[in-house]
Design a protein around this motif. Structure first.
Motif, short mmCIF file in Angstrom:
data_model
loop_
_atom_site.label_atom_id
_atom_site.label_comp_id
_atom_site.label_asym_id
_atom_site.label_seq_id
_atom_site.Cartn_x
_atom_site.Cartn_y
_atom_site.Cartn_z
N GLU A 48 0.99 -1.25 0.06
CA GLU A 48 0.06 -0.11 -0.02
C GLU A 48 0.89 1.10 -0.19
N GLU A 49 0.76 1.96 -1.18
CA GLU A 49 1.66 3.07 -1.17
C GLU A 49 1.83 3.98 -0.15
N SER B 190 8.17 -0.96 -7.62
CA SER B 190 7.33 -1.03 -9.16
C SER B 190 6.10 -0.25 -8.91
N GLN B 191 5.33 -0.43 -7.87
CA GLN B 191 4.17 0.30 -7.72
C GLN B 191 4.31 1.75 -7.88
N VAL C 25 4.59 2.93 -11.25
CA VAL C 25 3.39 2.78 -12.10
C VAL C 25 2.78 4.13 -12.09
N ARG C 26 2.71 4.92 -10.99
CA ARG C 26 1.98 6.09 -10.86
C ARG C 26 2.65 7.17 -11.58
N GLN D 116 4.65 7.04 -14.27
CA GLN D 116 4.96 6.69 -15.74
C GLN D 116 4.38 8.29 -16.47
N ASP E 282 -8.51 1.59 -6.35
CA ASP E 282 -7.45 2.40 -6.63
C ASP E 282 -6.23 1.83 -6.51
N ALA E 283 -5.99 1.40 -5.19
CA ALA E 283 -4.99 0.79 -4.35
C ALA E 283 -4.73 -0.87 -5.07
N SER F 277 -3.38 -0.23 -8.89
CA SER F 277 -1.89 0.07 -9.10
C SER F 277 -0.96 -1.32 -8.72
N ALA F 278 -1.76 -2.03 -7.73
CA ALA F 278 -0.70 -3.33 -7.47
C ALA F 278 -0.71 -4.07 -8.59
N ALA G 160 -1.16 -3.26 -11.78
CA ALA G 160 -0.29 -2.89 -12.76
C ALA G 160 1.28 -3.12 -12.56
N ALA G 161 1.65 -2.74 -11.18
CA ALA G 161 3.01 -2.86 -10.98
C ALA G 161 3.38 -4.54 -11.05
N ARG G 162 2.64 -5.41 -11.07
CA ARG G 162 3.02 -6.78 -11.44
C ARG G 162 2.90 -7.42 -12.82
N PRO H 245 4.53 -2.04 -19.10
CA PRO H 245 4.41 -0.81 -18.61
C PRO H 245 2.95 -0.73 -18.50
N VAL H 246 2.31 -0.50 -17.52
CA VAL H 246 1.02 0.04 -17.44
C VAL H 246 0.67 1.31 -16.72
N ARG H 247 -0.05 2.22 -17.30
CA ARG H 247 -0.27 3.49 -16.99
C ARG H 247 -1.71 3.19 -16.20
N VAL H 248 -1.78 3.93 -15.00
CA VAL H 248 -3.03 3.62 -14.32
C VAL H 248 -3.66 5.18 -13.88
N VAL I 252 -6.79 6.65 -12.00
CA VAL I 252 -8.33 6.44 -11.37
C VAL I 252 -8.71 7.55 -10.95
N ARG J 96 2.88 -1.69 -24.25
CA ARG J 96 2.33 -0.66 -23.43
C ARG J 96 0.93 -0.84 -23.23
#
Lengths: 217, 424
Positions: free
Chosen positions: A87-88, A136-137, A140-141, A143, B307-308, B311-312, B314-316, B320-323, B325, B358
């Motif tokens: 959890e960020e 990595s999480q 993601v935010r 990018q 939301d959380a 992003s988890a 996407a991180a896995r 690359p994935v842009r999120v 929300v 992407r």
């Protein structure tokens, strides 16, 4: 080194205790909730706390809130948080203020005994240990714009750096010399618009803060 | 703004009355002129068809003693009625963009007394007939009213040009004022009448359901929603059980195997290998268990929301994935779960099949709708008919009355748009 472990699952708590003993730590207390953790720290003044984020009674983030209290009352006490997921917001909260001796790892990592003990040592020594998934999480935010300009290699270096590894450890992981690692870091800092810093923690945190701050758009 | 139903019409009128500039703009708005064309065509069709039907009815009634005449009359009424229904439907579609759902007829039309009697006994036949009778009077009247509003309005505006001050009615400029008011009101009159017609058509020309059917639909909707809720609750329960039980046990097991590997000295080569295998295996089981739990109903979704959790995910993802929300509140759990499931599965598909470098996930929340948009830059060509993955996604979305739209031309890109209802 004297350690207090806070984890509500008995099985895992005992496993952790055995693990820490193997790593040469003295486990002076094991507790099952946040309240007891705070009391134990007051009483025994440990050198390190290992705590689960999610604990009774609410099973939400009691462990984290206890950790934040300890940050205020015992600023020099290193804390390693274990969590079921990343959890960020937790990471940000832990890193605000005076971020020394802080770790945030997924629970599964304890199975990798050696890596886990390495991370514990880093935190106990005042360094940081962030789970690769945390990093990595956060990326993601972030990018878009600046991070897109990093080469894949620079991204790798940034991720390892954010996890808390030293230049030589990063070099060993990526099979690169110290010199080329420094080169990557410098070019990365320039691209990210960060001033060059030598102190290990500061640079990690500067990056994390930077990632976090501009990630909230 | 495309007028789709009578309801839209009235909201349109409100906005017209709201601002003076809109009042003037309504004069040349396409909706106004489409509505006028609708009314005029309705007047012509309604009048002609009504007269024909009425004549046939008289023929049928007066020819009763001859037996053959009423039979022919009924057949003609039914045949003509069907054609008229189709004509009226196409009129509503053409001018008002109103799609009236059709239903297949119970028995195909033939000039067979039995079929005719059966058709005559159907409620549907008479409701449709009712619309055509309504169309005679309403269509005729409404067309005149609308045309008159415009024509008289314009004629009165021009009054000062052809009426002297000493005429027997009123001062020409007063008449001109009336004319302006009448013309400004004409778009309202036109659209209002068209909305009424649309309302009548959607009640009488659309799919007619019996009370029994309505009740059944309500029942089915309720029981389906209960099933979906129960399945969700079950997934959450399994997640908790796994977390409290197997996950903790296997973690402890893996820790002990790790400790054994690190501490037991002087093991034989075989024992060392076996221990190493057991340790690696336990870690693998742990990883698989974690993936399983994540696919079910992960704790992060339960605790921290979409939301959380996204992003988890996407991180896995290996690419690359842009999120992005944008949500100011949490939505019901079943909706969150569906959105999460769709995002997870879509990203798995992208990584497996799309040859993409992407992807992006966007989520936005409207008062009663959660929108989810997943797009990649891959090679496209995704087909729900091959493989069950995409079909499963669409089914899951439909289970909560959502909309699932897949666009995936060969050569890409693939885009999945999902709308999920969520009352605030």
């Amino acid at each position: 080194m004297r350690v207090v472990i806070a984890e509500d699952s008995v099985l895992l708590r005992e496993g952790l205790a055995r693990l820490m003993e193997v790593g040469g730590f003295a486990v002076i207390d094991t507790v099952g909730d946040a309240e007891q953790l705070l009391r134990s720290v007051e009483r025994d003044c440990p050198d390190l706390v290992v705590a689960d984020v999610r604990m009774p009674p609410d099973q939400s983030d009691e462990g984290l809130r206890a950790a934040l209290v300890l940050r205020r009352t015992h600023p020099d006490l290193p804390i390693l948080m274990l969590s079921q997921y990343v959890e960020e917001r937790y990471v940000t909260e832990l890193l605000t203020g005076r971020p020394r001796g802080i770790g945030y790892l997924l629970k599964d990592r304890v199975a990798d005994v050696r890596e886990f003990l390495d991370a514990v040592e880093r935190v106990a020594g005042g360094g940081t240990a962030l789970d690769p998934e945390v990093v990595s999480q956060l990326l993601v935010r972030r990018q878009g714009d600046e991070l897109d300009r990093l080469t894949p290699r620079e991204r790798e270096v940034l991720a390892l750096m954010a996890e808390g590894h030293s230049n030589s450890a990063i070099g060993a992981t990526l099979f690169l010399s110290d010199g080329s690692i420094s080169k990557h870091i410098n070019s990365m800092f320039t691209k990210l618009g960060l001033p060059r810093r030598d102190i290990h923690n500061r640079r990690v945190l500067a990056i994390l803060k930077y990632l976090r701050a501009s990630g909230e758009d | 703004m495309r007028p789709d139903t009578g309801r839209n019409y009235s909201s349109h009128m409100d906005s017209v009355s709201g601002a003076p500039s809109a009042l003037v703009k309504a004069l040349w708005a396409p909706a106004t002129w489409r509505a006028l064309a609708h009314l005029v065509s309705g007047g012509i069709i309604g009048f002609a068809s009504g007269l024909t039907l009425l004549l046939l009815l008289i023929l049928t009634l007066f020819g009763a003693p001859t037996v053959i005449l009423p039979l022919v009359g009924c057949a003609l009424i039914l045949k003509l009625g069907g054609a008229l229904t189709a004509l009226q439907r196409s009129r509503h579609r053409a001018f008002l963009s109103l799609d009236l759902p059709t239903e297949p007829s119970s028995v195909p039309f033939t000039v067979n007394p039995q079929v005719l009697v059966r058709r005559l006994g159907e409620r549907r036949t008479w409701v449709r007939f009712g619309y055509h009778v309504f169309a005679v009077f309403f269509g005729y009247g409404a067309a005149w009213l609308a045309v008159a509003a415009w024509a008289f309005g314009l004629a009165l505006i021009a009054a000062p040009l052809y009426l002297g001050e000493g005429n027997e009615f009123a001062h020409p400029y007063v008449l001109c004022g009336f004319g302006i008011a009448l013309v400004l009101a004409a778009p309202w009159t036109t659209r209002g009448l068209a909305a009424l017609d649309a309302l009548a058509a959607s009640r009488m020309l659309g799919v007619l359901r019996s009370e029994e059917q309505e009740r059944r639909i309500t029942d089915l909707t309720a029981s389906r929603s209960a099933t979906v809720d129960a399945a969700d609750a079950e997934r959450r329960r399994i997640e908790r059980d796994l977390h409290d039980g197997a996950q903790q046990r296997i973690t402890a097991l893996a820790v002990d195997l790790g400790i054994a590997r690190a501490t037991i000295p002087d093991l034989s080569e075989d024992a060392d290998r076996a221990l190493a295998r057991a340790h690696e295996e336990s870690k693998q089981v742990l990883a698989e268990l974690r993936d399983l739990v994540r696919g079910l109903h992960p704790a992060i979704l339960e605790d921290r929301g979409l939301d959380a959790a996204l992003s988890a995910v996407a991180a896995r993802s290996p690419i690359p994935v842009r999120v992005k929300v944008v949500m100011d509140r949490r939505v019901p759990r079943d909706i969150e779960a569906v959105a999460y499931f769709v995002a997870c599965e879509s990203l798995t598909n992208v990584a497996k099949h799309a040859e993409a470098t992407r992807a992006a996930i966007e989520v936005s929340l409207e008062p009663a709708l959660l929108r989810l948009h997943i797009v990649d830059n891959g090679s496209g060509g995704a087909d729900p008919d091959r493989g069950t993955g995409l079909r499963g996604l669409a089914d899951r979305v439909r289970s909560v009355d959502g909309n699932f739209r897949l666009t995936s031309p060969v050569g890409g890109p693939t885009s999945i748009e999902v709308e999920l209802p969520c009352a605030s």
